[in-house]
Write an enzyme that holds these catalytic residues in place. Structure first.
Site, short mmCIF file in Angstrom:
data_model
loop_
_atom_site.label_atom_id
_atom_site.label_comp_id
_atom_site.label_asym_id
_atom_site.label_seq_id
_atom_site.Cartn_x
_atom_site.Cartn_y
_atom_site.Cartn_z
N THR A 134 0.79 -1.11 -0.01
CA THR A 134 -0.13 0.06 -0.02
C THR A 134 0.92 1.20 0.02
OG1 THR A 134 -1.73 -1.17 1.42
CG2 THR A 134 -1.79 1.15 1.06
N TYR A 158 -2.64 -11.01 2.13
CA TYR A 158 -2.84 -9.76 2.56
C TYR A 158 -4.27 -9.34 2.68
CZ TYR A 158 -1.46 -4.84 2.58
OH TYR A 158 -1.23 -3.10 2.78
N LYS A 181 -1.03 -10.98 6.49
CA LYS A 181 -0.69 -9.57 6.58
C LYS A 181 -2.03 -9.13 7.00
CE LYS A 181 1.12 -5.17 5.03
NZ LYS A 181 0.15 -4.42 5.27
N SER A 195 -4.31 -6.36 8.13
CA SER A 195 -4.37 -4.79 8.17
C SER A 195 -5.92 -4.50 8.47
CB SER A 195 -3.66 -4.11 6.96
OG SER A 195 -2.45 -4.47 6.78
N GLY A 210 -0.85 -4.89 10.59
CA GLY A 210 -0.52 -4.13 9.88
C GLY A 210 -1.27 -2.67 10.33
N ASP A 236 -0.64 -0.06 12.89
CA ASP A 236 0.50 0.20 13.49
C ASP A 236 0.29 0.64 14.95
OD1 ASP A 236 1.47 -0.35 11.13
OD2 ASP A 236 2.94 1.38 10.79
N GLU A 237 -0.67 1.66 15.00
CA GLU A 237 -1.03 2.25 16.24
C GLU A 237 -1.86 1.40 17.19
OE1 GLU A 237 -4.23 3.63 13.32
OE2 GLU A 237 -2.08 3.08 13.24
N VAL A 280 3.91 -5.49 9.76
CA VAL A 280 4.23 -4.81 8.43
C VAL A 280 3.51 -3.46 8.52
CG1 VAL A 280 4.26 -4.79 6.21
CG2 VAL A 280 4.58 -7.08 7.26
#
Length: 286
Positions: free
Chosen positions: A28, A120, A150, A152, A176, A178-179, A193
């Site tokens: 992305t 993904y 993955k 996300s 995926g 991050d926060e 990731v």
């Protein structure tokens, strides 16, 4: 246009400054779906070439709306020595159930029969909301190279069920969002990731170390500070173009503008984001 000349410098920066030894190419943040097949091949080749002896894993995303294109990219990734391949769900004509999605993934994975395969899962962008827990049921029989996901998405219940049900399979669950990484680690995610690791990789590695000890108070501090920065920039308008701007001012490597329809980050965004990042005092004192 793609700029292959900076990738060697980019690899060295990730390894030496951010302590990152694994990369996910043409995803992305890399605008993989905005690139031509030829451009995606060129980038994959350059990352594999520049990463030799320096990176542990180079995972190449080969998902596309067109099955033949995705298969072509899978064959190419295998030929150049990629560590693994990953595929998103097609998102214009969408699979409507698990069997349709697995059939598509299997047709791509079978073109690289010696290469580990990741699904993904990114429903906010694909609109394909088939739960991963359901997808994984019996997937190894259909896709022998299946290695993991993955993941996300913010649905930690789905992730938790995946991990709980598949402990014996040794699948990898790479988170995926991050926060929310610390929350995902707590329920068993075993990797990540994400775009912030380009410029906060070292801080997130310190969070991983704190979690492993376990020093949860310290791990939370790192997660909260990452979240504080992301919360600030999201309110300004934060996407791939703005991420490129942040990586540029942190690394000193020109990441360039995004490809239309995305538009570049404003000067105002860059000034405010840099000031915010500079103002954060991390637990390690930097």
């Amino acid at each position: 246009q793609i700029n292959l000349s900076v990738i060697g410098q980019y690899v060295d920066y990730l390894v030496s400054q951010q302590h990152i030894k694994n990369v996910f190419v043409n995803g992305t943040t890399g605008e993989g779906l905005s690139l031509s097949t030829q451009e995606r091949k060129q980038l994959a080749e350059e990352w594999v070439c520049q990463g030799k002896e320096k990176l542990d894993h180079v995972i190449i995303h080969v998902g596309a709306l067109s099955l033949p294109e995705s298969q072509e990219l899978a064959r190419h990734a295998a030929a150049i020595g990629a560590s693994a391949i990953a595929v998103i769900a097609p998102f214009f004509f969408k699979p409507t159930n698990k069997d349709e999605l697995v059939a598509f993934l299997q047709k791509v994975a079978s073109e690289a029969p010696e290469v580990p395969f990741y699904y993904y899962h990114i429903p906010p962008l694909t609109g394909v909301k088939i739960r991963v827990e359901e997808l994984l049921d019996g997937i190894k029989e259909r896709i022998p190279t299946f290695q993991g996901v993955k993941f996300s998405d913010t649905d930690l219940l789905d992730l938790a069920q995946c991990i709980n049900k598949n402990e014996g399979e040794q699948f990898e669950f790479l988170y995926g969002v991050d926060e929310q990484l610390l929350g995902a680690l707590a329920i068993g995610a075993n990797g990540a990731v994400g775009s912030t690791y380009n410029y906060l990789g070292q801080k997130n590695n310190l969070m991983l170390q704190a979690f492993a000890k376990p020093d949860l108070a310290l791990a939370r501090r790192y997660q909260f500070l990452t979240g504080e920065f992301l919360n600030f920039v999201i309110k300004l308008g934060f996407g791939v173009a703005q991420t490129k701007a942040v990586v540029t001012f942190v690394s000193g490597i020109p990441m360039g503008p995004p490809r239309p329809p995305l538009v570049g980050a404003s000067d105002e965004f860059i000034v405010k984001a840099k000031a915010k990042l500079d103002s954060i005092v991390w637990p390690d004192g930097n």
